[in-house]
Each structure stands twice: as structure tokens, then as C-alpha cells.
Write an enzyme that holds these catalytic residues in place. Sequence first.
Site, PDB file in Angstrom:
ATOM      1  N   GLY B  15       0.677  -1.158   0.043  1.00 27.28           N
ATOM      2  CA  GLY B  15       0.101   0.060  -0.056  1.00 27.28           C
ATOM      3  C   GLY B  15       0.827   1.329  -0.252  1.00 27.28           C
ATOM      4  O   GLY B  15       2.113   1.284  -0.182  1.00 27.28           O
ATOM      5  N   ALA B  16       0.077   2.504   0.119  1.00 24.66           N
ATOM      6  CA  ALA B  16       1.099   3.588   0.176  1.00 24.66           C
ATOM      7  C   ALA B  16       1.888   3.660   1.419  1.00 24.66           C
ATOM      8  O   ALA B  16       2.935   4.249   1.188  1.00 24.66           O
ATOM      9  CB  ALA B  16       0.128   4.911   0.139  1.00 24.66           C
ATOM     10  N   GLU B  17       1.368   3.266   2.408  1.00 27.21           N
ATOM     11  CA  GLU B  17       1.953   3.650   3.757  1.00 27.21           C
ATOM     12  C   GLU B  17       2.453   2.393   4.611  1.00 27.21           C
ATOM     13  O   GLU B  17       3.290   2.304   5.196  1.00 27.21           O
ATOM     14  CB  GLU B  17       1.302   4.437   4.735  1.00 27.21           C
ATOM     15  N   ALA B  18       1.777   1.070   4.010  1.00 27.44           N
ATOM     16  CA  ALA B  18       2.121  -0.115   4.878  1.00 27.44           C
ATOM     17  C   ALA B  18       2.193  -1.243   3.710  1.00 27.44           C
ATOM     18  O   ALA B  18       1.630  -1.499   2.513  1.00 27.44           O
ATOM     19  CB  ALA B  18       1.042  -0.382   5.799  1.00 27.44           C
ATOM     20  N   LYS B  29      -6.741 -17.307   9.655  1.00 28.55           N
ATOM     21  CA  LYS B  29      -6.167 -16.706   8.547  1.00 28.55           C
ATOM     22  C   LYS B  29      -6.110 -15.112   9.176  1.00 28.55           C
ATOM     23  O   LYS B  29      -7.059 -14.582   9.548  1.00 28.55           O
ATOM     24  CB  LYS B  29      -6.695 -16.790   7.183  1.00 28.55           C
ATOM     25  N   ASP B 129     -10.026   8.797   6.689  1.00 33.44           N
ATOM     26  CA  ASP B 129      -9.694   8.354   5.495  1.00 33.44           C
ATOM     27  C   ASP B 129     -10.426   7.401   4.734  1.00 33.44           C
ATOM     28  O   ASP B 129      -9.864   6.303   4.046  1.00 33.44           O
ATOM     29  CB  ASP B 129      -7.969   7.656   5.707  1.00 33.44           C
TER      30      ASP B 129
END
Lengths: 330, 219
Positions: B15-18, B29, B129
Site C-alpha cells: 500500500g501507500a504507507e504499509a 487466517k 480516510d
Amino acid sequence: MLCLGIESTAHTFGASLVDDQGHVLSDVNDKYRPPIGQGIHPRKAAQHHADVAASVVGKALAVKDNGPLLPDTIAFSAGPGLGPCLRVGATVARTLALYYDKPLVPVHHGVAHLDLAMLGSGFSDPLAVLVSGGHTAIAVHIRKNWRIYGETQDITLGNLIDMFARSSGLPSPGGPTLEQEARKGNKLLKLPYTVKGNDVAYSGLLTAAVRMLQKGESLQDACYSVQEVGFAMLAEAVERSLVQTRKNELLLAGGVAANNRLKEMLQQVANEHDASFHAAELSKSGDCGLQIAWSGQLAYRSGITVKPSESHVVPRWRIDEAEVPWIPIR
Amino acid sequence: MDTNQVNDLILMHRGAEADLYLTQVGPWKAVLKRRIEKKYRQKYLDAWIRKERTTKEATMLGEARKAGVRTPTLLRLDSEESSLTMSLIPGKLARDRLDIMKPKAGEDLFQDLGQQIGKLHRKGIVHGDLTTSNLIISEENTAYMIDFGLASSSIEAEDRAVDLHLLRRSIATSHSFGVEKWFKALSKGYTDSLGHRDSASVYRKASEIARRGRYFAIR
């Protein structure tokens, strides 16, 4: 086919001649500089523009020794910007269009920033970041418009820098000095870091930074921290937008694109996600006649003209409301 | 059963940050989310943001669940590592699912999502967000909110309105049709859940925010 572009949105009065391939024949700009500690006074800036208009346009047209070149079209910055300033440029453009009987082309100043950066980049479908005194926006081109993907919720990045510079006694525009001072700082002050989704907000950061100075923190550390925190916020919003839109080109345009630290950060964001990065060249990032001339070429090619009698200026023309049909649809 | 044991990490998504890894915690799971170092950020700023958001996300996930909002279950938190482990929600991101959704199914989904957002807001939490990239549509066609890293405690109409505004814009910029109908359905669910008075002030703020962006684009 030559287009004469006239820029007159804020501090700069500019005139430029460009051909339909994007070759620059001239780009003459004259900047109004407010006294230290003050911002742009719209009426004084407009007075400056009126004073220099004839000589700036004259120089822009005098590219040959044997008399001035006549443009085939005349483009002007119709907005957004300061009303009194816009009206000076519009009046000059209308007069020339009527006198020489040439088509008049209204140009959106922000779109023009992006057009000029696009010309230098060779990109076809970028995620565009526009940072200046008037814009802080992350945009993608969809059909006939730039669409806003993220933006500032209060003041722009250019505002933040200029207002901070003004309150700390740096000359206007504050960008270059702020960057110089920031290089000498190394202590990160605790400033609010506000990212809301793809949006940023800078007014809290401005207030806090000014207060830090008053409390006795050094100018260098304050400049350093404003850059580090303010730019990181934007970089994060850009990174999110890049991931969400899955674009592989990242374009940086507008006056703040001149800042090396910002360029470095966005270059890193692009690298992380295998995107190419291009920032507008230094001579083309700030307000200039050239951006209007080139955007005017593209608009005229798409059939956009306006009758002088209907050529009103639009001080609050939003970028996503400007038609940009010349960028090909994918 | 040892729930401290996280093994066999398989990278699912960057992702963008993680980074998200597929893993197994006991019999379940699970997804391990690790906030990665951002080289563009000053070192201390970066460390502070990652730790702060990870801890915040863990707290807010728990609070949201207590309010009856559909979210993943928090299984493990490691704030020093900026990582947390959550139960896996089988399904697809809304951004990938919405374009192929039938109109009626879309309306049902959004009305239900409106109720979920209402529940969250009633509990005094805003997501911060809320975009189609932060919603998972499950196999039963229900929406799960994920990524609470920007969430905060607030009962301000302004903050609540940001949630609606961001969601609306993310739908409008990535999906070309259905937006108005879907949003109407969402508003219905939201009003049902939050009540007429509170939701009305949120809608007022939301249109104010949309306008504010418009008027701040000067020059």
C-alpha cells in the site's frame, strides 16, 4: 503560427512569444516586489503591471532586428488571480487583439503551469502536483478536465511559505530564502502534521511555526521544520494518490516546484512506486508569460477563443472547471 | 494455541504507507500490516508518525468493533515494529468491485454502509480516510471499513463531514456512474443511524467543505 501570451495573475507581468512546436522566441517577465514584511497589495501590483506592460510586451515582440513580429493569436491569463492584476493583462490582450484583428484566447493560469511542465516532461498521463501561491492540488486528467484527487483544505503551500517568510522578516517571495535558511537548520521542531486522506491542511502548521519563532527557536530550525513537515505531508498525500490512481508518471509544477527538498522528496515517492518523475525546470516553474503563450497555443488548436467584448476575467476560476480538451483521452 | 506466533509471511499487497502480509495466527487466517519507513520523511518525524498511527489504529479498531461496526478483529499489536495483525476479511476492495456492481446491489450496499458510518460516528469516532480503497466488500456484499490509521475521537460535524466528503470524492473521481444514487442510499442509511438532527448538520458541513476547496483555489 505564433502565439503571444500575457501573464498577469499576481506579482508577475509577463509576455512571451512561442511557436506551435513549443519553441520559445521570447519570454519577458517583470516582477512586482512588495516591501519586506508585506504581501502583495493587489492595487499596487496592478499599478506596477500597468507601468511595465508596454515595455514588456514590446521586448517580447522585438525578437527580430527589423521590427516587431506579429503574433497570430493572443492569449491572456483570464484567471484565477487577483482581480486588479488580471484586468491589466486582459486589457492589454484585448487591445492588441482588436488592433491587429487577431483571435483572443483565455487561459487558466494553473492549467498553463501544468501544460508547460507537460511540454518539458514528455509525459502523457501523469499524476500532476501543482504547488504555488494559488494552488496546492493533486490532479489527474479525465476526459476534458483536470480532476482534483487531493488538495489543501485551507491555505496553499505557497501561502504557507510566503506568510511564514513575511512574519519572520524574509523578503517576498519567501521560497528561495526559506530553502537557504532551512539548509542551515537541523533540529526538528514539533509542528502539526495534518493529512486527511489525500488532503492536507497548512494553517495550523503556519501558526505553530510562527509561535516557535516567537518562543526563541532559531530561524534556521524553523525553516527546516516547516519544509520537512509541510513537504512530507504533501509527499504522503501524493504517494496515496499515486497508489490509488496507479499512474506511472509523476509531474510537479508551479512556483514551489523550484524547491530542491520538495523535488527530492517527490522523486523518492516516485522511485518507491516505479513511476517516472519530472519537475518543471527552474526557469519555467514560476509565473511567466511563456506558460500562457504555450497553453494559449494548445487552447487555440482546440478551437477555444473568446470575443473581446465577452472576455471577462475570472478571479476564482477553479482548475477542474477549466476545459482542457488538448490532452489526449486514453 | 499460541497467538503470539506469527509465521509464514506472504506479501499480499504494497500500500501507500504499509505492506500487508498474509499470515496465520492460531487457527485464523490473518493479515499483518507493517507501516514501512518512508525515506522522504525526516527520520524522527517518520518514526513518530508510524508509531502513533499504528497505536491509534489498534485502539480505534477495538472501539469501532465495540460500536458494532464491521471491521477486522485486532489480534496483535507491535508498536515498536509499527505493525499490527488483524483477522482476514475475504472479499474485494470497493474500488475494484464498484464498477461491476449491479445498481440495486450497489444501493443496498451503500445504504448499509451509511448505517455503519452512522454507528461509528455515534460512538464518537471518525475514520479520517474513508475512500473506496479502505472498504472491503465481502462475499456477502457487505462493506467492512479498514485502515483506521487516520481515525480519531471526535463528535464534531466538521470531522464527520470529512468522512462523507472523502468517500464521495473517491467515488466520483474513480467511478463514472451511479454516484448520485449510491450516495442517496448512503445518506438514507446514515440518517437512519445517526438521527435527523445530527446528520443534517453533517450534510451541511459536507457541502461547505466541498465549496471551501472551490473557493480556495485563487490565482
